[in-house]
Design an enzyme around this catalytic site. Sequence first.
Site, PDB file in Angstrom:
ATOM      1  N   GLU A  66     -49.896  -3.845 -39.792  1.00 34.34           N
ATOM      2  CA  GLU A  66     -48.749  -3.687 -38.889  1.00 34.34           C
ATOM      3  C   GLU A  66     -47.957  -4.983 -38.877  1.00 34.34           C
ATOM      4  O   GLU A  66     -48.549  -6.056 -38.909  1.00 34.34           O
ATOM      5  CB  GLU A  66     -49.223  -3.428 -37.439  1.00 34.34           C
ATOM      6  N   LYS A  68     -46.319  -8.120 -37.302  1.00 36.73           N
ATOM      7  CA  LYS A  68     -46.645  -8.825 -36.055  1.00 36.73           C
ATOM      8  C   LYS A  68     -45.319  -9.193 -35.382  1.00 36.73           C
ATOM      9  O   LYS A  68     -44.636 -10.129 -35.790  1.00 36.73           O
ATOM     10  CB  LYS A  68     -47.472 -10.069 -36.354  1.00 36.73           C
ATOM     11  N   ARG A  89     -49.421 -10.462 -20.064  1.00 36.80           N
ATOM     12  CA  ARG A  89     -50.795 -10.734 -20.456  1.00 36.80           C
ATOM     13  C   ARG A  89     -51.500 -11.630 -19.433  1.00 36.80           C
ATOM     14  O   ARG A  89     -52.656 -11.431 -19.118  1.00 36.80           O
ATOM     15  CB  ARG A  89     -50.793 -11.402 -21.836  1.00 36.80           C
ATOM     16  N   GLU A 123     -45.463  -4.671 -27.585  1.00 32.19           N
ATOM     17  CA  GLU A 123     -44.740  -5.940 -27.654  1.00 32.19           C
ATOM     18  C   GLU A 123     -43.273  -5.704 -27.305  1.00 32.19           C
ATOM     19  O   GLU A 123     -42.609  -4.890 -27.950  1.00 32.19           O
ATOM     20  CB  GLU A 123     -44.880  -6.486 -29.088  1.00 32.19           C
TER      21      GLU A 123
END
Length: 344
Positions: A66, A68, A89, A123
């Site tokens: 994938e 990033k 996070r 993300e």
Amino acid sequence: KLYPDLVTPDSPSKRIGGMPVSAFQQARHFAPMLSLDNIFSESELKDFYRRIGKVFYTGTICLVGEPKIDGLAVSLYYEDGVFKRGATRGDGRIGEDITHNLLTIWSLPLRLKESITAEIRGEVFIPRSEFLMLNKKRESQGLSLFANPRNAAAGSLRQLDPRVAAERPLDIFIYALIAISGTKELNTHWDSLQYLRELGFKVNENISLLNGLDDAVEYCRMIGAKRLELPYEIDGVVLKVNDLERQLQLGHTSRAPRWAVAFKFSSEEEITRIKDIEVNVGRTGTVTPVAVLEPVLIAGSVVKRASLHNEDILKEKEVMIGDEVVVHKAGDVIPEIVKVLKEK
Ligand code: IVH
């Protein structure tokens, strides 16, 4: 307002017009949000593949590749198919509740196609072209410019007032599903990505199923070559063991899973500031101006100085103390100033 029972949880009216929050609430993640171990070369990729191979004694290991995405990791909690809460996070166990800002992202579904309960990871980012337009607009308004799309996305999510995020072109790619209840049975990461798509999430189009090490190396090269053509910024490739049972077997350290790795692209150009310009005088009397830089990491080493060659080049490039500049380093060649960021 007269018929509040008619308001559905996925009404577009939920996205904007939310009230500012007075402070960020803490949000505990259902499962810890881990980081990834970084690798920087194909030989390190071979080591990673060998390491996981040793655990299974089988020939080929199937991986998922994938891009990033260079943005901000978020965790999304859906209950019975409805988006309930989203968080940053934080320290990996507890993050900050940024639901009010995440609601403004149009590609984030408020209600899923199935009524599952799950924690979803993804993300948040700003596409390149949208970022350029955003900075242009800010320039015309006399506002300070964002250094890059990642900073702009981060700044937008850290606002108490959702009206700010609503004006920013935020988008999101989803890359992980942590099932809690009601989800279909899944055996591989690849299937979970397809399932996330079916549920209504935006999953990256450049993901790939990789059969063994050669495929993985090829994928890293291919995405690396495509990097600058992509409409969003990436800083590498993430490789993940496809079989979920094997992921469990491999487990994780306190920091990162053993079943995944981030293959980071090394950038040959970075932005930094000129602290001083020194003038060196050689044995024959030649005078060479040298830029003293704020130390910056480029292609794996810290760069502190760059040659400015001679007075003509110094004048032509209009390099001055205090300027923000683009510095280029290729291989062992002496770092060079590419250009001054005059807009700064
Ligand atoms: S997987 C346990 N996949 O990279 C696995 N992360 O350096 C956790 N990131 O915190 C992450 N794109 O913010 C994963 N396709 C992707 C990603 C990705 C970007 C970010 C994410 C994570 C960081 C780790």
